[in-house]
Design an enzyme around this catalytic site. Structure first.
Site, PDB file in Angstrom:
ATOM      1  N   HIS A  88     -17.533 -13.703  20.697  1.00 55.14           N
ATOM      2  CA  HIS A  88     -18.986 -13.569  20.521  1.00 55.14           C
ATOM      3  C   HIS A  88     -19.361 -13.714  19.048  1.00 55.14           C
ATOM      4  O   HIS A  88     -18.619 -13.271  18.158  1.00 55.14           O
ATOM      5  CB  HIS A  88     -19.455 -12.195  21.037  1.00 55.14           C
ATOM      6  CG  HIS A  88     -20.929 -12.076  21.157  1.00 55.14           C
ATOM      7  ND1 HIS A  88     -21.690 -11.410  20.226  1.00 55.14           N
ATOM      8  CD2 HIS A  88     -21.788 -12.566  22.076  1.00 55.14           C
ATOM      9  CE1 HIS A  88     -22.972 -11.495  20.577  1.00 55.14           C
ATOM     10  NE2 HIS A  88     -23.052 -12.178  21.706  1.00 55.14           N
ATOM     11  N   HIS A 120     -15.834  -5.935  20.227  1.00 51.22           N
ATOM     12  CA  HIS A 120     -16.097  -4.754  21.062  1.00 51.22           C
ATOM     13  C   HIS A 120     -16.735  -5.188  22.380  1.00 51.22           C
ATOM     14  O   HIS A 120     -17.350  -6.247  22.471  1.00 51.22           O
ATOM     15  CB  HIS A 120     -17.032  -3.782  20.324  1.00 51.22           C
ATOM     16  CG  HIS A 120     -18.405  -4.329  20.107  1.00 51.22           C
ATOM     17  ND1 HIS A 120     -18.704  -5.197  19.079  1.00 51.22           N
ATOM     18  CD2 HIS A 120     -19.551  -4.179  20.811  1.00 51.22           C
ATOM     19  CE1 HIS A 120     -19.976  -5.543  19.154  1.00 51.22           C
ATOM     20  NE2 HIS A 120     -20.521  -4.961  20.193  1.00 51.22           N
ATOM     21  N   ASP A 138     -25.612   2.128  26.789  1.00 50.76           N
ATOM     22  CA  ASP A 138     -24.280   1.754  26.271  1.00 50.76           C
ATOM     23  C   ASP A 138     -23.279   2.915  26.113  1.00 50.76           C
ATOM     24  O   ASP A 138     -22.601   3.004  25.074  1.00 50.76           O
ATOM     25  CB  ASP A 138     -24.435   1.026  24.919  1.00 50.76           C
ATOM     26  CG  ASP A 138     -25.209  -0.284  25.030  1.00 50.76           C
ATOM     27  OD1 ASP A 138     -25.654  -0.640  26.125  1.00 50.76           O
ATOM     28  OD2 ASP A 138     -25.380  -0.948  23.976  1.00 50.76           O
ATOM     29  N   HIS A 185     -20.007  -8.558  26.008  1.00 47.57           N
ATOM     30  CA  HIS A 185     -19.850  -9.763  25.186  1.00 47.57           C
ATOM     31  C   HIS A 185     -18.672 -10.621  25.639  1.00 47.57           C
ATOM     32  O   HIS A 185     -17.569 -10.092  25.859  1.00 47.57           O
ATOM     33  CB  HIS A 185     -19.590  -9.382  23.724  1.00 47.57           C
ATOM     34  CG  HIS A 185     -20.671  -8.566  23.091  1.00 47.57           C
ATOM     35  ND1 HIS A 185     -22.003  -8.910  23.128  1.00 47.57           N
ATOM     36  CD2 HIS A 185     -20.608  -7.408  22.376  1.00 47.57           C
ATOM     37  CE1 HIS A 185     -22.704  -8.011  22.452  1.00 47.57           C
ATOM     38  NE2 HIS A 185     -21.893  -7.086  21.993  1.00 47.57           N
ATOM     39  N   LYS A 230     -26.094  -6.875  28.801  1.00 45.71           N
ATOM     40  CA  LYS A 230     -26.779  -7.618  27.725  1.00 45.71           C
ATOM     41  C   LYS A 230     -25.756  -8.041  26.681  1.00 45.71           C
ATOM     42  O   LYS A 230     -24.711  -7.419  26.561  1.00 45.71           O
ATOM     43  CB  LYS A 230     -27.855  -6.725  27.089  1.00 45.71           C
ATOM     44  CG  LYS A 230     -27.270  -5.466  26.489  1.00 45.71           C
ATOM     45  CD  LYS A 230     -28.315  -4.536  25.935  1.00 45.71           C
ATOM     46  CE  LYS A 230     -27.666  -3.281  25.385  1.00 45.71           C
ATOM     47  NZ  LYS A 230     -26.744  -3.507  24.269  1.00 45.71           N
ATOM     48  N   ASP A 265     -23.283  -3.033  27.086  1.00 42.75           N
ATOM     49  CA  ASP A 265     -23.050  -4.093  26.104  1.00 42.75           C
ATOM     50  C   ASP A 265     -21.898  -4.942  26.653  1.00 42.75           C
ATOM     51  O   ASP A 265     -20.856  -4.395  27.044  1.00 42.75           O
ATOM     52  CB  ASP A 265     -22.665  -3.423  24.771  1.00 42.75           C
ATOM     53  CG  ASP A 265     -23.053  -4.220  23.550  1.00 42.75           C
ATOM     54  OD1 ASP A 265     -24.154  -4.794  23.502  1.00 42.75           O
ATOM     55  OD2 ASP A 265     -22.236  -4.249  22.594  1.00 42.75           O
ATOM     56  N   CYS A 287     -28.755   0.057  19.401  1.00 43.71           N
ATOM     57  CA  CYS A 287     -29.266  -0.291  20.734  1.00 43.71           C
ATOM     58  C   CYS A 287     -30.329   0.673  21.239  1.00 43.71           C
ATOM     59  O   CYS A 287     -31.274   0.244  21.909  1.00 43.71           O
ATOM     60  CB  CYS A 287     -28.109  -0.452  21.705  1.00 43.71           C
ATOM     61  SG  CYS A 287     -27.140  -1.935  21.284  1.00 43.71           S
TER      62      CYS A 287
HETATM   63  C1  VGL Z   1     -24.358  -1.607  19.661  1.00 43.79           C
HETATM   64  C2  VGL Z   1     -23.617  -2.628  17.743  1.00 43.79           C
HETATM   65  C3  VGL Z   1     -23.169  -3.702  18.464  1.00 43.79           C
HETATM   66  C4  VGL Z   1     -25.014  -0.415  20.292  1.00 43.79           C
HETATM   67  C5  VGL Z   1     -23.906  -2.688  20.397  1.00 43.79           C
HETATM   68  O1  VGL Z   1     -24.810  -0.178  21.506  1.00 43.79           O
HETATM   69  O2  VGL Z   1     -25.746   0.303  19.571  1.00 43.79           O
HETATM   70  N1  VGL Z   1     -24.220  -1.604  18.337  1.00 43.79           N
HETATM   71  N2  VGL Z   1     -23.325  -3.729  19.791  1.00 43.79           N
HETATM   72 ZN    ZN Z   2     -22.416  -5.309  20.880  1.00 47.04          ZN
END
Ligand code: VGL
Ligand code: ZN
Length: 198
Positions: free
Chosen positions: A52, A81, A8, A48, A106, A46, A151
């Protein structure tokens, strides 16, 4: 057989992004440099849909970083985000994405979040990454990226549970650190047999 799993490294997790992680952009250059040491590089993203269920904006009266209860258990609510197609969802512009054999997305199902690169937050719905790695004969994973305590942590714990050898390079990760979540994540990973290196 080793692979580098880059978690990510996206604009929204870097300074100026919607869910900025302090120093998130500082990992980009050293991650690019590390890629040359690995035959196989995999990036996660990431990803979404708008609206979401992990977004606080979908929960009346809730603010970002508060908790809620989903069918699958407790869930932190986040600022909007990494919305599909947005600039925030793109990789950091300096990340060397050309080296990636696979980009795994994901979190694309509206009703369920996915921190881990292996399973969504119900800890049951697979992303397909395990099969990909096994079919390619990959046995050992090095994880870097964002965020250490979400993550990266959930990906490392699932990988260890699945029997992969797992190393997390801490200096190439940065944390959100909600109420001690970084220290807890490091403890959980160490207990699960994840190698934590500088
Ligand atoms: C993440 C919070 C929400 C991450 C992703 O990449 O750690 N954290 N979505
Ligand atoms: Zn996320």
């Amino acid at each position: 057989m080793q692979a580098l799993l880059v978690i990510d490294v996206q604009n929204d997790f870097c300074p100026g992004g919607a869910l900025a992680v302090e120093g998130g952009d500082a990992v980009v250059a050293p991650i690019n440099a590390l890629m040359s040491a690995y035959e196989t590089v995999i990036l996660t993203q990431d990803w979404h849909p708008a609206g979401h269920s992990s977004f606080a904006s979908e929960h009346a009266g809730k603010s970002p970083f508060e908790m809620t209860e989903m069918d699958y258990g407790p869930q932190v609510l986040w600022p909007d985000h990494c919305v599909i197609g947005s600039k925030g969802a793109r990789f950091h512009p300096d990340l060397d994405t050309d080296r990636a054999d696979l980009v795994l997305r994901k979190g694309f199902r509206r009703a369920i979040d996915s921190y881990s690169a292996f399973f969504e937050n119900d800890h049951a719905t697979p992303t397909g990454l395990e099969g990909y790695l096994r079919e390619r004969g990959i046995t050992d994973l090095t994880l870097v990226g964002l965020a250490t305590d979400f993550c990266v942590k959930f990906s490392a714990l699932d990988a260890a549970k699945l029997g992969f050898g797992v190393t997390v390079k801490r200096d190439l990760c940065r944390a959100i650190d909600l109420e001690g979540s970084l220290a807890a994540a490091l403890d959980e990973m160490a207990t699960a047999g994840v190698q934590l290196t500088g």
